[in-house]
Design an enzyme around this catalytic site. Sequence first.
Site, PDB file in Angstrom:
ATOM      1  N   CYS A   2      34.013  21.393 -32.834  1.00 55.74           N
ATOM      2  CA  CYS A   2      33.984  19.934 -32.879  1.00 55.74           C
ATOM      3  C   CYS A   2      35.389  19.339 -32.920  1.00 55.74           C
ATOM      4  O   CYS A   2      36.322  19.966 -33.419  1.00 55.74           O
ATOM      5  CB  CYS A   2      33.232  19.472 -34.117  1.00 55.74           C
ATOM      6  N   ARG A  27      38.469  22.454 -26.888  1.00 56.14           N
ATOM      7  CA  ARG A  27      38.001  23.175 -28.067  1.00 56.14           C
ATOM      8  C   ARG A  27      36.581  23.706 -27.869  1.00 56.14           C
ATOM      9  O   ARG A  27      36.146  24.583 -28.617  1.00 56.14           O
ATOM     10  CB  ARG A  27      38.026  22.238 -29.294  1.00 56.14           C
ATOM     11  N   TRP A  74      30.054  20.602 -31.223  1.00 58.63           N
ATOM     12  CA  TRP A  74      29.665  21.966 -30.831  1.00 58.63           C
ATOM     13  C   TRP A  74      28.552  22.340 -31.810  1.00 58.63           C
ATOM     14  O   TRP A  74      28.794  22.508 -33.009  1.00 58.63           O
ATOM     15  CB  TRP A  74      30.865  22.887 -30.972  1.00 58.63           C
ATOM     16  N   ASN A  98      33.564  17.298 -38.940  1.00 56.32           N
ATOM     17  CA  ASN A  98      33.796  18.691 -38.513  1.00 56.32           C
ATOM     18  C   ASN A  98      33.569  19.590 -39.723  1.00 56.32           C
ATOM     19  O   ASN A  98      33.986  19.229 -40.827  1.00 56.32           O
ATOM     20  CB  ASN A  98      35.241  18.901 -38.056  1.00 56.32           C
ATOM     21  N   GLY A  99      32.991  20.760 -39.499  1.00 53.93           N
ATOM     22  CA  GLY A  99      32.772  21.688 -40.614  1.00 53.93           C
ATOM     23  C   GLY A  99      31.281  21.898 -40.837  1.00 53.93           C
ATOM     24  O   GLY A  99      30.449  21.495 -40.020  1.00 53.93           O
ATOM     25  N   GLU A 477      42.306  44.226 -25.114  1.00 51.58           N
ATOM     26  CA  GLU A 477      42.571  42.819 -24.844  1.00 51.58           C
ATOM     27  C   GLU A 477      42.182  42.462 -23.406  1.00 51.58           C
ATOM     28  O   GLU A 477      41.545  41.443 -23.148  1.00 51.58           O
ATOM     29  CB  GLU A 477      44.053  42.504 -25.124  1.00 51.58           C
ATOM     30  N   LYS A 481      39.326  39.726 -22.036  1.00 53.42           N
ATOM     31  CA  LYS A 481      39.605  38.666 -21.057  1.00 53.42           C
ATOM     32  C   LYS A 481      38.550  38.683 -19.956  1.00 53.42           C
ATOM     33  O   LYS A 481      38.001  37.655 -19.586  1.00 53.42           O
ATOM     34  CB  LYS A 481      40.990  38.824 -20.407  1.00 53.42           C
ATOM     35  N   GLU A 484      35.065  37.502 -21.314  1.00 51.14           N
ATOM     36  CA  GLU A 484      34.849  36.119 -21.750  1.00 51.14           C
ATOM     37  C   GLU A 484      34.918  35.117 -20.609  1.00 51.14           C
ATOM     38  O   GLU A 484      34.263  34.083 -20.670  1.00 51.14           O
ATOM     39  CB  GLU A 484      35.773  35.722 -22.907  1.00 51.14           C
ATOM     40  N   HIS A 500      32.937  62.267 -24.640  1.00 51.11           N
ATOM     41  CA  HIS A 500      32.097  62.402 -25.837  1.00 51.11           C
ATOM     42  C   HIS A 500      30.911  61.438 -25.761  1.00 51.11           C
ATOM     43  O   HIS A 500      30.331  61.095 -26.781  1.00 51.11           O
ATOM     44  CB  HIS A 500      32.948  62.175 -27.084  1.00 51.11           C
ATOM     45  N   LYS A 597      37.467  27.006 -28.430  1.00 49.46           N
ATOM     46  CA  LYS A 597      38.856  27.404 -28.592  1.00 49.46           C
ATOM     47  C   LYS A 597      39.194  27.590 -30.065  1.00 49.46           C
ATOM     48  O   LYS A 597      39.939  28.477 -30.438  1.00 49.46           O
ATOM     49  CB  LYS A 597      39.764  26.339 -27.958  1.00 49.46           C
TER      50      LYS A 597
HETATM   51  O1  M6R Z   1      43.029  30.688 -33.004  1.00 48.23           O
HETATM   52  P1  M6R Z   1      42.887  32.168 -33.263  1.00 48.23           P
HETATM   53  O2  M6R Z   1      43.992  32.969 -32.664  1.00 48.23           O
HETATM   54  O3  M6R Z   1      42.698  32.484 -34.719  1.00 48.23           O
HETATM   55  O4  M6R Z   1      41.560  32.568 -32.522  1.00 48.23           O
HETATM   56  C1  M6R Z   1      41.061  33.870 -32.635  1.00 48.23           C
HETATM   57  C2  M6R Z   1      40.014  34.139 -31.579  1.00 48.23           C
HETATM   58  O5  M6R Z   1      38.947  33.242 -31.696  1.00 48.23           O
HETATM   59  C3  M6R Z   1      40.583  34.038 -30.154  1.00 48.23           C
HETATM   60  O6  M6R Z   1      41.677  34.878 -29.986  1.00 48.23           O
HETATM   61  C4  M6R Z   1      39.505  34.399 -29.127  1.00 48.23           C
HETATM   62  O7  M6R Z   1      39.170  35.739 -29.220  1.00 48.23           O
HETATM   63  C5  M6R Z   1      39.967  34.041 -27.708  1.00 48.23           C
HETATM   64  N1  M6R Z   1      38.950  33.303 -27.031  1.00 48.23           N
HETATM   65  C6  M6R Z   1      40.238  35.210 -26.863  1.00 48.23           C
HETATM   66  O8  M6R Z   1      40.701  34.850 -25.600  1.00 48.23           O
END
Ligand code: M6R
Length: 602
Positions: A2, A27, A74, A98-99, A477, A481, A484, A500, A597
């Site tokens: 949010c 976000r 959200w 928010n929250g 990592e 990517k 997602e 294994h 985000k």
């Molecule tokens: O803002 P942050 O770095 O704490 O966020 C952590 C994760 O939510 C963030 O890295 C998420 O995994 C990304 N979408 C990955 O691309």
Amino acid sequence: MCGIIGYTGYSEARGILLKGLKTLEYRGYDSAGISVYHPDFRECLTTKCKGRVEDLERKTSDIKGNTGIGHTRWATHGEVSDANSHPHKFGNVTVVHNGIIENYETIKNTLDVADKLKSETDSEVVAALIDRCFTGDPQQAIVDAVKKLSGTYALAVMFDSIADTIFAVRNVSPIVCCKNDDGAYLASDVVAIGGYSEDYFVLPEFSVAKITKDGFEISNFKGEPIEVEMLKLDWDISNSGKCGYPFYMEKEIMEQPRVIEKTVMSRIKSGLPDFSCDKVDDEIFKKCSAISVVACGTAMHAGLIGKHLIESVCSVPVSVHMASEFMYSNPIVTDDTLVICVSQSGETIDTLEALKYAKRHGADTLSIVNVRGSSIARESDNVIYTDAGPEIAVASTKAYTTQVAVFYLITAKIAYLKGKLNYEGVTRFISELQRIPEAVQSVLDRRSDIHHLSNSLLTAEHAFMIGRGLDYPALMEASLKLKEISYIHSEAFASGELKHGTIALITSGTPVIALVTQQYLFSKQMSNVREVQSRGAQVITFVRRSLKSDELKNCFELPEMEDEFMLIPAVVSLQLLAYYVASDKGLDVDKPRNLAKVVTVE
Ligand code: M6R
């Protein structure tokens, strides 16, 4: 997740609120709304709907007034619907929130308002509670109400009976404020107000802000005035658009040489790592006998690289924890433990809660954060800010590489302080670190080759990524990517682990991405590549130039660096691979489905 925006001043509020909501879109959200105080009707008029801010824009063309609040939602409590969108109004009171309010059902029952509520949200219950607490003094009503809440909140509140005034209060979830000649602004995120002034403040927790066009009055819960600390925004907001790129993600990938250099160069003095600009005392590094890194998602993957570097160069044991599991896994935290929290946003609630837990257990804390003044930065004993600038795409790219750059600096610092590397050794390590921007640029300059290789993944449903040593966490990592943004199921495996179990999944045509950068593991990694090739896998290889052989087909050549430094150019090339697959599939690269985000709920 949010987002909140608020404005009161001399201009029409609608345009400013909608612009703010558009800036907050990154976000992640599913509905949006605004309330504007109407001077003739003397009440806050609300328009809200599920869908995009553009939908809201069309519905609000005739809204007039100089004071208002807006929200992107959200969904957490209740489905995505017009009714559940914010703002929520109850009686005299309009709120955006928010929250998460954990005890909203109890409050709803105590107030006996169930039949009067129009939504399923916890937030509307807060509006009802403030309305019931109001006997003429708005700040007191807000204090009395929030004292009854358990959970997290950032609230912007307007009262029909109080013209052109916004009130704000927060616990955990952030609110930032700024002012210029045209009026006063508040938001959940500095990106939304950074264009109005470079001076801003973060509203302290458990204080109430009264916001009028002339400025702010901040008081604590006893009604006593308090001072706030003004911060300077050092992000170039004028550079925060897409700058001609189709997606923020591509722009942010391309920015990496510059932001890595910025993060590193300000922290090197006479060839040695130096955190004096961050006011981080060497003592915390000298003293620690163990390190725990706590983070989520991509930030946690940066921590896995940090573990490998610190353990191999400094011989200090490092454990890496998913922040959401940290406090439930009986972590060993003593006063000799340095807990390093890593977060781009500085607002990830799981990381913030883990940080608080570590402090309660006596650890020294250090956070690697991108957003200045964010909750994690303020809660932490020490902060090193990455200089990535605003990261808008949900998929984190430049935040990751700058976090890893900070881990190189920390590694060099600890190694020097603990006598694991002498002056010569550290300066050699630091000079290799300084070569990273140039190596990344050479990958970016050849991105069309990666685009070409990405074509074979367009119709894939699954992909496997294999590597050894540092290549394995780098692939974790890369795999995140691909998952997602392209929605291809992808898993990273330590190559030696394949036989294994996982190799059972490799059949003719299965896409496998192999990373081959570690000199000392080359022959073992090649055996594993052959194992999948001989079972029909369609292998794409990202290989360090000096390790390339005719045996490897479908290759992208990575620039030559020392083993420990190869992973940054490697990950950048794999960020591009994921990006091209997602954009060629026609997906919304910057806003992948279901993701936000900034993750402010547990
Ligand atoms: O803002 P942050 O770095 O704490 O966020 C952590 C994760 O939510 C963030 O890295 C998420 O995994 C990304 N979408 C990955 O691309």
